[in-house]
Design an enzyme around this catalytic site. Structure first.
Site, PDB file in Angstrom:
ATOM      1  N   CYS A  23       0.801  -1.208   0.000  1.00  0.00           N
ATOM      2  CA  CYS A  23       0.000   0.000   0.000  1.00  0.00           C
ATOM      3  C   CYS A  23       0.840   1.266   0.000  1.00  0.00           C
ATOM      4  CB  CYS A  23      -0.928   0.080   1.216  1.00  0.00           C
ATOM      5  SG  CYS A  23      -1.991  -1.339   1.377  1.00  0.00           S
ATOM      6  N   GLY A  50       0.276   0.226  -5.036  1.00  0.00           N
ATOM      7  CA  GLY A  50      -0.921  -0.593  -4.924  1.00  0.00           C
ATOM      8  C   GLY A  50      -1.927  -0.217  -5.989  1.00  0.00           C
ATOM      9  N   ASN A 124      -0.188   1.342   5.572  1.00  0.00           N
ATOM     10  CA  ASN A 124       0.759   0.605   4.731  1.00  0.00           C
ATOM     11  C   ASN A 124       1.552  -0.319   5.639  1.00  0.00           C
ATOM     12  OD1 ASN A 124       3.975   1.438   3.312  1.00  0.00           O
ATOM     13  ND2 ASN A 124       2.678  -0.294   2.822  1.00  0.00           N
ATOM     14  N   GLY A 125       1.530  -1.592   5.352  1.00  0.00           N
ATOM     15  CA  GLY A 125       2.311  -2.527   6.159  1.00  0.00           C
ATOM     16  C   GLY A 125       1.493  -3.753   6.499  1.00  0.00           C
ATOM     17  N   TYR A 267      13.719  -1.750  -4.894  1.00  0.00           N
ATOM     18  CA  TYR A 267      12.709  -2.065  -5.891  1.00  0.00           C
ATOM     19  C   TYR A 267      11.325  -1.457  -5.701  1.00  0.00           C
ATOM     20  CZ  TYR A 267       9.247  -5.928  -6.565  1.00  0.00           C
ATOM     21  OH  TYR A 267       8.158  -6.701  -6.754  1.00  0.00           O
ATOM     22  N   CYS A 407       8.550 -12.398   3.750  1.00  0.00           N
ATOM     23  CA  CYS A 407       8.397 -11.110   4.435  1.00  0.00           C
ATOM     24  C   CYS A 407       7.044 -11.091   5.142  1.00  0.00           C
ATOM     25  CB  CYS A 407       8.445  -9.962   3.428  1.00  0.00           C
ATOM     26  SG  CYS A 407       8.068  -8.362   4.193  1.00  0.00           S
TER      27      CYS A 407
END
Ligand code: SF4
Length: 508
Positions: A23, A50, A124-125, A267, A407
């Protein structure tokens, strides 16, 4: 293979061969300005983070209005939508979801009613310990619309805010309970809040809109597009509150050893984003130079896999003296595809987005630089495409180490068996993708190319900055792989039952 959504088949295919951030978030406090349109433009700049859904919430002094839906920013909002969203502050969100599924209800911002106050939250996360908290909240009668961790955070903040009567106290207590990587923006009718996990895993920056207001965003490229100037990062564990009273900061939770996601530099982030005074472009260029030092090859042409492989390819060419050229042309107008997950369709998905430039590659020994190999299926197709276009040799160079570990902090590779490098050595991966040679940048080499700070590099090393509860990681590591948690004492984090948390004295 990051910000270009080249292989964006994942929503229905489930086999997309690229990493995805989960996100991007944006927030603006600017009374008198068109905050919804500012947010719209900010979200455009973050669209690479996203593409599944987008949403904007505005606070107009009396209430909070939210508009969100599936699709790209340009698909979700009409001019009339934006005109209807007037206010003094706004937050926005673009989503690439994994946890909690997709659909309208998983789109953000999430909103929660705290008595007669509405809050909206964009995240985000990934939070690693919310399942138990969610269960407790459900037992307490809190309704949920989705399965997302973000909604749990939103409802948890709402719960503690009700209990204490103070929103900042609510945020602080929620931060003390949630674990993982997060950068969040939260809006109520008359204030904007921004806060970040105590390790600083996910990025969040503050910018100034002249003297007219403030902006917070996942990346500095979103400040640039709205004419804001970078002020500083939101600090790990910090809560920033912006209102008519100005900008206030408090430490919501003690900072822990810094562990900024290194993959942002490799990236995810846009090349024009600046991190600690350095553009992501310049870091990737250096990664290419370092790669050429570590893994030289005799060849005629260096090409990058668009878009994020281009800067390291330029760096590789400059260091090696091998000419840089275009070898793959990207179709920039391919929208997300919702097609069936057959092999034929997957291959077509890659070909819809990339094609080899035979004029440049035919009869040449080509160095192909890319930013990562996840499953290997896409690299295999691109190598084949280059050989079919006449390349006599294809040497693949990757500007980061092998992605071996999953991750759990905001990227969609949380199952280790998905990762080809967890299952195969370099030579086996080379054989699988059909390359003439394959080399990855070393971790030491990568660290030389990024700013000096504390990084999370768990996807390369298995050293995780935040403990992953067993309930969350069950079945996600392959046999024989034991993650390490260098920053804790080895015990599972103990989180008290939600109802038992004692409220401290309100500070606001
Ligand atoms: S595990 Fe990798 S992708 Fe995830 S936060 Fe750490 S460095 Fe970033």
């Amino acid at each position: 293979m990051g910000y270009d959504e080249r292989f964006g088949l994942r929503a229905t295919v489930g086999e997309d061969d690229s990493l995805h951030d989960e996100c991007g978030v944006f927030g603006v406090w600017a009374p008198g300005r068109d905050v919804a349109r500012i947010t719209y433009f900010g979200l455009h700049a973050l669209q690479h983070r996203g593409q599944e859904s987008a949403g904007i919430a505005v606070g107009n002094g009396k209430s909070v209005l939210v508009r969100k839906d599936r699709g790209l920013v340009s698909q979700v909002f009409t001019d009339a939508d934006l005109s209807a969203l007037s206010g003094k502050a706004a937050i926005g969100h673009v989503r690439y979801g994994t946890a909690g599924g997709g659909g309208f209800d998983a789109a953000q911002p999430h909103f929660s009613l705290i008595d007669d106050v509405t809050i909206a939250l964009a995240h985000n996360g990934t939070l690693v310990n919310t399942s138990g908290v969610r269960r407790e909240l459900v037992q307490m009668g809190v309704p949920f619309r989705s399965e997302t961790d973000s909604e749990v955070a939103c409802e948890l903040i709402g719960y503690f805010t009700k209990k204490s009567g103070h929103l900042r106290v609510g945020i602080r207590h929620a931060m003390q309970m949630i674990e993982g990587g997060y950068a969040m923006v939260l809006l109520r009718e008359n204030a904007l809040y921004a806060f970040r996990d105590p390790n600083g895993i996910r990025p969040l920056v503050i910018g100034a809109l002249g003297t007219e207001g403030w902006v917070v965003a996942s990346e500095t490229c979103a400040l640039d597009i709205v004419g804001a100037t970078f002020v500083r990062d939101v600090r790990p564990g910090e809560i920033v509150r912006i209102s008519d009273g100005g900008i206030l900061s408090e430490q919501g939770i003690e900072p822990r050893p810094e562990a900024q996601c290194i993959f942002e530099d490799v990236y995810f982030s846009r090349p024009d984003t600046v991190v600690r005074g350095r553009s992501v472009y310049s870091m990737r260029y250096e990664m290419g130079r370092q790669l050429a030092r570590e893994a030289p090859v005799d060849a005629d042409l260096v090409i990058g896999v668009p878009d994020s492989g281009m800067p390291p390819a330029e760096g590789f060419a400059s260091q090696s003296g091998i000419p840089f050229g275009e070898g793959l042309i990207k179709n920039r107008y391919v929208a997300r595809t919702f097609i069936q997950p057959t092999q034929e369709m997957r291959e077509m998905g890659v070909r819809m987005k990339l094609n080899a430039l035979s004029d440049n590659v035919a009869g040449r020994r080509v160095v192909m630089v890319d930013d990562s190999i996840v499953r290997g299926t896409t690299s295999k197709q691109i190598v084949r495409m280059l050989k079919e276009a006449g390349a006599t040799e294809v040497h693949v160079r990757i500007n980061c180490p092998e992605v071996v570990w999953p991750c759990f902090y905001g990227i969609d590779t949380d199952v280790q068996r998905q990762l080809i490098s967890a299952n195969k050595g370099v030579d086996e991966v080379r054989d699988y993708i059909g390359a003439d040679s394959l080399a990855f940048l070393s971790l030491e080499g990568l660290r030389r190319c990024v700013p000096e700070c504390g990084y999370c590099d768990a996807c390369y090393t298995g050293r995780y900055p935040v403990r992953i509860p067993e309930a969350f990681s069950a079945g996600k590591f392959l046999d024989g792989f034991a993650p390490t948690f260098p920053y804790d004492d080895g015990g599972e984090a103990s989180v008290p039952p939600v109802a038992d948390v004692r409220m401290d004295a309100p500070r606001d």
